[in-house]
Design a protein around this motif. Structure first.
Motif, PDB file in Angstrom:
ATOM      1  N   GLU A   1      -4.244   2.609  -6.195  1.00 57.14           N
ATOM      2  CA  GLU A   1      -3.773   1.269  -5.856  1.00 57.14           C
ATOM      3  C   GLU A   1      -3.178   1.210  -4.457  1.00 57.14           C
ATOM      4  N   LEU A   2      -2.490   2.267  -4.047  1.00 57.06           N
ATOM      5  CA  LEU A   2      -1.939   2.301  -2.693  1.00 57.06           C
ATOM      6  C   LEU A   2      -3.047   2.407  -1.648  1.00 57.06           C
TER       7      LEU A   2
ATOM      8  N   SER B   1       1.037   6.607 -13.943  1.00 54.64           N
ATOM      9  CA  SER B   1       0.007   7.558 -13.551  1.00 54.64           C
ATOM     10  C   SER B   1      -0.010   7.695 -12.035  1.00 54.64           C
ATOM     11  N   LEU B   2       0.226   8.907 -11.554  1.00 47.90           N
ATOM     12  CA  LEU B   2       0.170   9.144 -10.115  1.00 47.90           C
ATOM     13  C   LEU B   2      -1.228   8.884  -9.560  1.00 47.90           C
TER      14      LEU B   2
ATOM     15  N   GLU C   1      -6.324  -0.996   2.494  1.00 49.32           N
ATOM     16  CA  GLU C   1      -7.532  -1.748   2.846  1.00 49.32           C
ATOM     17  C   GLU C   1      -7.285  -3.251   2.868  1.00 49.32           C
ATOM     18  N   ALA C   2      -6.312  -3.707   2.081  1.00 51.87           N
ATOM     19  CA  ALA C   2      -6.024  -5.142   1.978  1.00 51.87           C
ATOM     20  C   ALA C   2      -4.507  -5.343   1.912  1.00 51.87           C
ATOM     21  N   PRO C   3      -3.821  -5.260   3.056  1.00 53.84           N
ATOM     22  CA  PRO C   3      -2.352  -5.350   3.069  1.00 53.84           C
ATOM     23  C   PRO C   3      -1.796  -6.639   2.486  1.00 53.84           C
ATOM     24  N   GLU C   4      -2.575  -7.693   2.486  1.00 51.60           N
ATOM     25  CA  GLU C   4      -2.096  -8.971   1.953  1.00 51.60           C
ATOM     26  C   GLU C   4      -1.859  -8.917   0.446  1.00 51.60           C
ATOM     27  N   ARG C   5      -2.343  -7.886  -0.212  1.00 51.16           N
ATOM     28  CA  ARG C   5      -2.161  -7.774  -1.664  1.00 51.16           C
ATOM     29  C   ARG C   5      -0.863  -7.056  -2.038  1.00 51.16           C
TER      30      ARG C   5
END
Length: 93
Positions: A61-62, A54-55, A67-71
């Motif tokens: 999710e992107l 799903s786009l 917001e949380a690059p560590e994920r």
């Protein structure tokens, strides 16, 4: 191909998309897509089983990733790949 070469290629292609009037991925007309998951997508010895992506989910999710690059995960690379495919379709059609 090195990551640096790939990054430079992407920068050139994003500029190409912008010069063609693309400013965002058009998610209004499309959402679901077929995907062949790893490692089946490079295994030519059998018939792959496709899954649905799903786009809209990918975009959400992107945005969370920003917001949380560590994920960051390998799945995010697949999400980006789907977005790149959508941009390609926008330019081509």
């Amino acid at each position: 191909m090195t990551l640096e070469q790939l990054e430079r290629s992407l920068a050139l292609l994003f500029e190409h998309a912008r010069s063609g009037g693309v400013v965002q991925v058009d998610l209004e007309k499309r959402d679901y897509y077929w995907n062949v998951p790893s490692p089946e997508w490079v295994d030519m010895t059998g018939q792959p089983e496709v899954v649905v992506g799903s786009l809209h989910d990918d975009a959400a999710e992107l945005e969370k990733l920003l917001e949380a690059p560590e994920r960051a995960s390998v799945v995010d690379l697949d999400r980006v790949a789907a977005m790149l495919r959508a941009i390609s379709d926008q330019i081509a059609f």
